[in-house]
Design an enzyme around this catalytic site. Structure first.
Site, mmCIF file in Angstrom:
data_model
loop_
_atom_site.group_PDB
_atom_site.id
_atom_site.type_symbol
_atom_site.label_atom_id
_atom_site.label_comp_id
_atom_site.label_asym_id
_atom_site.label_seq_id
_atom_site.Cartn_x
_atom_site.Cartn_y
_atom_site.Cartn_z
ATOM 1 N N HIS A 417 5.138 8.716 -2.980
ATOM 2 C CA HIS A 417 4.027 7.823 -2.917
ATOM 3 C C HIS A 417 3.433 7.545 -3.940
ATOM 4 O O HIS A 417 2.132 6.755 -4.310
ATOM 5 C CB HIS A 417 2.979 9.306 -2.904
ATOM 6 C CG HIS A 417 1.813 8.326 -2.078
ATOM 7 N ND1 HIS A 417 1.269 7.058 -1.255
ATOM 8 C CD2 HIS A 417 0.489 9.657 -1.070
ATOM 9 C CE1 HIS A 417 -0.118 7.066 -0.680
ATOM 10 N NE2 HIS A 417 -0.182 8.294 -0.102
ATOM 11 N N ASP A 421 2.775 2.813 -0.797
ATOM 12 C CA ASP A 421 1.229 3.960 0.414
ATOM 13 C C ASP A 421 1.560 3.999 1.570
ATOM 14 O O ASP A 421 2.682 3.190 1.615
ATOM 15 C CB ASP A 421 -0.039 2.351 -0.445
ATOM 16 C CG ASP A 421 -0.679 1.964 -1.448
ATOM 17 O OD1 ASP A 421 -0.640 3.414 -2.354
ATOM 18 O OD2 ASP A 421 -0.841 1.013 -1.836
#
Length: 446
Positions: A417, A421
Site C-alpha cells: 500500500h 493505492d
C-alpha cells in the site's frame, strides 16, 4: 659569382635536408629511451624473488576440476561453485558411503543452500575410500568432501553387515540382564516412592497446566531453506504495508473452453491445457493496464519494469520455491504451459538452479490445489504484489435473475500500500476477473 652560386646551392641543400635529419634524430632518441627502460625493468625484476607477468588464476577454475594425487590413483571430490549470490551451504546428506562404487559425475552428496540443493559429483569413476566432511557441516566452494580411489575394490561393503550382525547378537544378552535387575529394585522402592507422587500433581494442577513430558518432543535443526523462507517472510511483513483485496470469478466459460479444445491442444502442442496459463495471461494483461502493480520501491525511487516475469509458487517436500517464467508477456498459452511443467518437474526433483528463481516482477500462488478456499498471501520481495488463487467450488449465483450453481473461485490480491493505492489494486483484480470470465477479451485486447 661562382663562389656565391656554390654557397647558395649548399644553403639550399641544408635547408631541404634538415627536416629529415631532425625526424631521424627524434626516432633514434625514442628508440634509445624505450630500450633503456626495458633493460632497467628487466634488471629490477631479476632482483625480485618472483616476477608475475600473468594475472592470478580464478579460484573457480580450481573448483571446477578434481584434485589428483601424484600417481593419479586418488581423486578428491570438492564442493562445486554454487552461484554468485551463494557463499556457503550445509552438507545435508551423503548419497554414498565408504566402499561404494561410483561412476564419473555420479552424485555422492547433497549441499543445501538458502535457495536450492546442489549435488557434489564424483570427478572420476572409482571407489569411495573415505569421507572427509560430515553431515551438517557448513561448506564453501572448493571444500573437500570425499576421496575416490580408482584402484580400490568395493570390498568394505561386505564387512560392515557382518560386524553389525555380530554386534546385534552380542547386544541382546546385555539387554536381557538389565530388566531383571530393574524388576527386583522396583519391588522394594515403589511403595515408598508412590506416596509423594500424588501430592505433587494435586498441588500444581489447580495453578499450573500439566505439560507433556519432554520425552515426547523432538528437537531437530532447521534446514537452511526453511530458515531462508522464514527470514524472507518476516522481512516482508516488517517492510511492506500489506493490504489485501478480494473478488470472485465465475469459471464456467474458461472451464468450457478448456474442455472443448483440450484434445486438439495436446495434439498440436504436446502439453495439456491447464488453468494456470490463462491466469498468467490474465495477469500479464492486468499488469500492462496497471503498470504500478509491476513496479517496486527502491529507496526514494520507483522502478517501473517494462517486462513481465511471472513467479509461480510451487510447494515441495523441502519447502516453498518460486521459479520464474521469463518474458511471460511474449508467450502464448502453449509456451506458458511448457514453462510451468518444466519448472514444476525441476522443483519436484530438486533440480532448480539459482537462475530459475532469480528475479520476478509478480507472483501467482495457487492454494486451490490443496483445497484452500480463501487466504491472504504474503508478498515475495522485491516484488510489490501477489495473486492468490483458490479452490473451485460450486456455489449458488444469481445469473440474469435466476439462481444457478456455478463453479466459483475466490481471488486475493495482496499489495504494497506504500506504492499501490486501493483504486489501482481493485482495477487490477477486476481486469483478471473480466479476462478469466470471458477469455475472448485476450483475442480482441479489450
Amino acid at each position: 659569382m661562382h663562389m656565391s652560386e656554390a654557397t647558395t646551392v649548399n644553403f639550399q641543400v641544408v635547408t631541404l635536408t634538415s627536416p629529415v635529419f631532425s625526424i631521424l634524430f627524434q626516432l633514434l632518441t625514442i628508440i634509445h629511451v624505450f630500450f633503456s627502460a626495458l633493460v632497467s625493468a628487466t634488471s629490477e625484476c631479476s632482483n625480485l624473488p618472483r616476477c608475475y607477468y600473468l594475472p592470478n588464476p580464478s579460484p573457480y577454475q580450481v573448483w571446477s576440476r578434481s584434485f589428483a594425487s601424484d600417481n593419479g590413483d586418488k581423486f578428491e571430490a570438492v564442493v562445486p561453485f554454487m552461484g554468485e549470490s551463494v557463499t556457503d551451504g550445509t552438507l545435508a546428506n551423503f548419497l554414498k558411503k565408504p566402499g561404494d562404487r561410483v561412476e564419473a559425475d555420479e552424485p555422492i552428496a547433497q549441499i543445501e543452500t538458502d535457495k536450492v540443493t546442489i549435488d557434489v559429483a564424483s570427478p572420476e569413476a572409482g571407489v569411495i575410500e573415505k569421507l572427509i566432511a560430515s553431515e551438517g557441516d557448513t561448506v564453501t566452494p572448493g571444500t573437500k568432501v570425499a576421496i575416490i580411489s580408482k584402484s580400490a575394490q568395493p570390498a568394505e561393503t561386505h564387512v560392515a553387515p557382518s560386524e553389525e550382525a555380530t554386534s546385534k547378537e552380542s547386544s541382546p544378552p546385555k539387554v536381557e540382564d538389565k530388566p531383571k535387575v530393574e524388576e527386583k529394585a522396583p519391588k522394594v522402592d515403589p511403595p515408598k516412592m508412590q506416596a509423594p507422587k500424588p501430592t505433587a500433581p494435586s498441588k500444581t494442577s489447580p495453578s499450573e497446566p500439566q505439560l507433556p513430558p519432554k520425552e515426547r518432543e523432538r528437537r531437530v535443526p532447521m534446514p537452511r531453506l526453511r530458515k531462508r523462507i522464514a527470514n524472507r517472510l518476516k522481512d516482508s511483513q516488517n517492510t511492506f504495508a500489506m493490504l489485501s483485496t478480494f473478488n470472485e470469478v465465475d469459471m464456467t466459460n474458461l472451464m468450457k473452453l478448456r474442455s472443448d479444445y483440450k484434445d486438439e491442444f495436446v495434439t498440436k502442442h504436446g502439453v495439456k491445457l491447464g488453468l494456470m496459463s490463462c491466469f498468467v495471461k490474465a495477469a500479464v494483461s492486468a499488469l500492462q493496464n496497471q503498470p504500478i502493480v509491476n513496479a517496486v520501491i527502491d529507496g526514494d525511487d520507483i522502478i517501473y519494469r517494462d517486462y513481465v516475469d511471472i513467479s509461480v509458487a510451487v510447494g515441495t517436500s523441502k519447502g516453498l520455491v518460486v521459479p520464474v517464467i521469463r518474458d511471460a508477456d511474449t508467450m502464448n498459452f502453449a509456451d506458458i504451459e511448457k514453462g510451468i511443467n518444466n519448472l514444476a518437474k525441476k522443483a519436484t526433483e530438486g533440480a532448480l538452479s539459482i537462475d530459475d528463481m532469480a528475479g520476478g516482477t509478480f507472483t501467482i500462488s495457487n492454494g486451490g490445489v490443496y483445497g484452500s478456499l480463501l487466504s491472504t498471501p504474503i508478498i515475495n520481495p522485491p516484488q510489490s504484489s501477489i495473486l492468490g488463487m483458490h479452490s473451485i467450488v460450486q456455489r449458488p449465483v444469481v445469473v440474469n435473475g435466476d439462481i444457478l450453481a456455478r463453479p466459483m473461485m475466490y481471488l486475493a490480491l495482496t499489495y504494497d500500500h506504500r506504492l499501490i493505492d486501493g483504486r489501482e489494486a481493485v482495477f487490477f483484480l477486476r481486469r483478471i476477473k473480466d479476462v478469466v470470465e470471458d477469455p475472448r477479451r485476450l483475442l480482441l485486447d479489450i
